[in-house]
Design a protein around this motif. Structure first.
Motif, PDB file in Angstrom:
ATOM      1  N   SER A 122      -0.490   7.826  -6.134  1.00 25.80           N
ATOM      2  CA  SER A 122      -0.549   6.959  -4.969  1.00 25.80           C
ATOM      3  C   SER A 122      -1.853   6.193  -4.800  1.00 25.80           C
ATOM      4  O   SER A 122      -2.076   5.601  -3.750  1.00 25.80           O
ATOM      5  CB  SER A 122      -0.276   7.779  -3.706  1.00 25.80           C
ATOM      6  OG  SER A 122      -1.205   8.841  -3.604  1.00 25.80           O
ATOM      7  N   ARG A 168      -2.738   3.247   0.191  1.00 25.38           N
ATOM      8  CA  ARG A 168      -1.883   2.861   1.308  1.00 25.38           C
ATOM      9  C   ARG A 168      -1.948   3.937   2.374  1.00 25.38           C
ATOM     10  O   ARG A 168      -1.896   5.124   2.087  1.00 25.38           O
ATOM     11  CB  ARG A 168      -0.442   2.706   0.826  1.00 25.38           C
ATOM     12  CG  ARG A 168       0.506   2.180   1.867  1.00 25.38           C
ATOM     13  CD  ARG A 168       1.899   1.994   1.264  1.00 25.38           C
ATOM     14  NE  ARG A 168       2.862   1.766   2.301  1.00 25.38           N
ATOM     15  CZ  ARG A 168       3.392   2.719   3.067  1.00 25.38           C
ATOM     16  NH1 ARG A 168       3.067   3.975   2.887  1.00 25.38           N
ATOM     17  NH2 ARG A 168       4.264   2.422   4.010  1.00 25.38           N
ATOM     18  N   SER A 169      -2.067   3.495   3.607  1.00 25.61           N
ATOM     19  CA  SER A 169      -2.009   4.405   4.741  1.00 25.61           C
ATOM     20  C   SER A 169      -0.553   4.497   5.190  1.00 25.61           C
ATOM     21  O   SER A 169      -0.004   3.532   5.720  1.00 25.61           O
ATOM     22  CB  SER A 169      -2.880   3.884   5.890  1.00 25.61           C
ATOM     23  OG  SER A 169      -2.632   4.618   7.056  1.00 25.61           O
ATOM     24  N   ASP A 170       0.073   5.644   4.958  1.00 26.08           N
ATOM     25  CA  ASP A 170       1.472   5.810   5.371  1.00 26.08           C
ATOM     26  C   ASP A 170       1.627   5.667   6.883  1.00 26.08           C
ATOM     27  O   ASP A 170       2.533   4.990   7.361  1.00 26.08           O
ATOM     28  CB  ASP A 170       2.001   7.180   4.935  1.00 26.08           C
ATOM     29  CG  ASP A 170       2.186   7.282   3.438  1.00 26.08           C
ATOM     30  OD1 ASP A 170       2.347   6.243   2.776  1.00 26.08           O
ATOM     31  OD2 ASP A 170       2.160   8.416   2.931  1.00 26.08           O
ATOM     32  N   ASP A 228       1.212   2.072   7.724  1.00 25.00           N
ATOM     33  CA  ASP A 228       2.015   1.178   6.892  1.00 25.00           C
ATOM     34  C   ASP A 228       1.210  -0.041   6.448  1.00 25.00           C
ATOM     35  O   ASP A 228       1.609  -1.187   6.651  1.00 25.00           O
ATOM     36  CB  ASP A 228       3.284   0.738   7.638  1.00 25.00           C
ATOM     37  CG  ASP A 228       4.260   0.034   6.708  1.00 25.00           C
ATOM     38  OD1 ASP A 228       4.238   0.316   5.486  1.00 25.00           O
ATOM     39  OD2 ASP A 228       5.033  -0.813   7.201  1.00 25.00           O
ATOM     40  N   ARG A 229       0.041   0.228   5.849  1.00 25.81           N
ATOM     41  CA  ARG A 229      -0.799  -0.863   5.362  1.00 25.81           C
ATOM     42  C   ARG A 229      -1.610  -0.398   4.164  1.00 25.81           C
ATOM     43  O   ARG A 229      -1.872   0.788   3.989  1.00 25.81           O
ATOM     44  CB  ARG A 229      -1.717  -1.401   6.449  1.00 25.81           C
ATOM     45  CG  ARG A 229      -2.739  -0.402   6.939  1.00 25.81           C
ATOM     46  CD  ARG A 229      -3.623  -1.001   8.036  1.00 25.81           C
ATOM     47  NE  ARG A 229      -4.494   0.000   8.594  1.00 25.81           N
ATOM     48  CZ  ARG A 229      -5.724   0.289   8.141  1.00 25.81           C
ATOM     49  NH1 ARG A 229      -6.221  -0.373   7.112  1.00 25.81           N
ATOM     50  NH2 ARG A 229      -6.455   1.223   8.710  1.00 25.81           N
ATOM     51  N   PHE A 230      -1.999  -1.373   3.332  1.00 24.70           N
ATOM     52  CA  PHE A 230      -2.868  -1.099   2.194  1.00 24.70           C
ATOM     53  C   PHE A 230      -4.319  -1.066   2.646  1.00 24.70           C
ATOM     54  O   PHE A 230      -4.714  -1.756   3.588  1.00 24.70           O
ATOM     55  CB  PHE A 230      -2.721  -2.172   1.113  1.00 24.70           C
ATOM     56  CG  PHE A 230      -1.424  -2.124   0.367  1.00 24.70           C
ATOM     57  CD1 PHE A 230      -1.147  -1.079  -0.498  1.00 24.70           C
ATOM     58  CD2 PHE A 230      -0.484  -3.129   0.518  1.00 24.70           C
ATOM     59  CE1 PHE A 230       0.042  -1.042  -1.210  1.00 24.70           C
ATOM     60  CE2 PHE A 230       0.709  -3.108  -0.185  1.00 24.70           C
ATOM     61  CZ  PHE A 230       0.974  -2.053  -1.045  1.00 24.70           C
ATOM     62  N   MET A 284       3.366   1.621  -3.007  1.00 24.87           N
ATOM     63  CA  MET A 284       2.383   1.449  -4.060  1.00 24.87           C
ATOM     64  C   MET A 284       3.021   0.908  -5.334  1.00 24.87           C
ATOM     65  O   MET A 284       2.321   0.344  -6.161  1.00 24.87           O
ATOM     66  CB  MET A 284       1.685   2.774  -4.358  1.00 24.87           C
ATOM     67  CG  MET A 284       0.718   3.253  -3.282  1.00 24.87           C
ATOM     68  SD  MET A 284      -0.700   2.174  -2.992  1.00 24.87           S
ATOM     69  CE  MET A 284      -1.561   2.249  -4.539  1.00 24.87           C
ATOM     70  N   THR A 297      -3.453  -6.946   1.607  1.00 33.89           N
ATOM     71  CA  THR A 297      -2.029  -7.274   1.526  1.00 33.89           C
ATOM     72  C   THR A 297      -1.712  -7.614   0.075  1.00 33.89           C
ATOM     73  O   THR A 297      -2.586  -8.063  -0.674  1.00 33.89           O
ATOM     74  CB  THR A 297      -1.651  -8.467   2.437  1.00 33.89           C
ATOM     75  OG1 THR A 297      -2.349  -9.631   1.997  1.00 33.89           O
ATOM     76  CG2 THR A 297      -1.961  -8.179   3.895  1.00 33.89           C
TER      77      THR A 297
END
Length: 141
Positions: free
Chosen positions: A40, A64-66, A69-71, A1, A88
């Motif tokens: 976050s 963001r999704s941990d 691994d994407r926004f 982030m 992105t």
């Protein structure tokens, strides 16, 4: 982030070249505030219009999704529209896209320190062809 931190602040915004605004060439001024929600999430709130143009409000929550691994971006506006976008943000380019059954939509922008030049586009044929909805410009206030 952390890479989104440069978006934080007050922005003078302008909607232009919109197919739905008359007369052609109409520009609608606005403001956007982007701020952290905790450590976050980012919240972006925009207002447009006034004067001869109808007033409108919209908001985004960027996160963001941990696990993936994407926004992710969640959008809502004063029409009652709620949408989820994949996002992105890399090397000065910001995109948000959705591929929903009603239509596909995307936001494409070039991000500089004190300016963001973007446009919203839509596709009614599952992304085979795109039409511009409008340009959106942010200038740091």
């Amino acid at each position: 982030m952390a890479k989104l931190g440069g978006l934080v602040g007050e922005w003078a915004t302008r909607m232009s070249d919109a197919f739905f605004l008359e007369p052609p060439g109409t520009e609608v001024p606005g403001t956007t505030t982007i701020e952290w929600l905790g450590e976050s999430l980012l919240v972006a709130r925009s207002e447009f219009g006034g004067g001869r143009q109808p007033r409108s409000e919209m908001g985004l929550v960027l996160g963001r999704s941990d696990a993936n691994d994407r926004f992710v971006a969640l959008y809502q506006d004063d029409r009652g529209v709620c949408r989820e976008f994949a996002m992105t943000f890399d090397d000065g380019h910001w995109t948000m896209t959705r591929e929903d059954p009603d239509f596909h939509q995307r936001f494409i922008a070039d991000v500089e320190k004190d300016r963001i030049l973007g446009r919203w586009e839509a596709s009614e044929d599952a992304g085979k062809s795109w039409r511009k909805d409008f340009d959106l410009t942010f200038e740091r206030a």
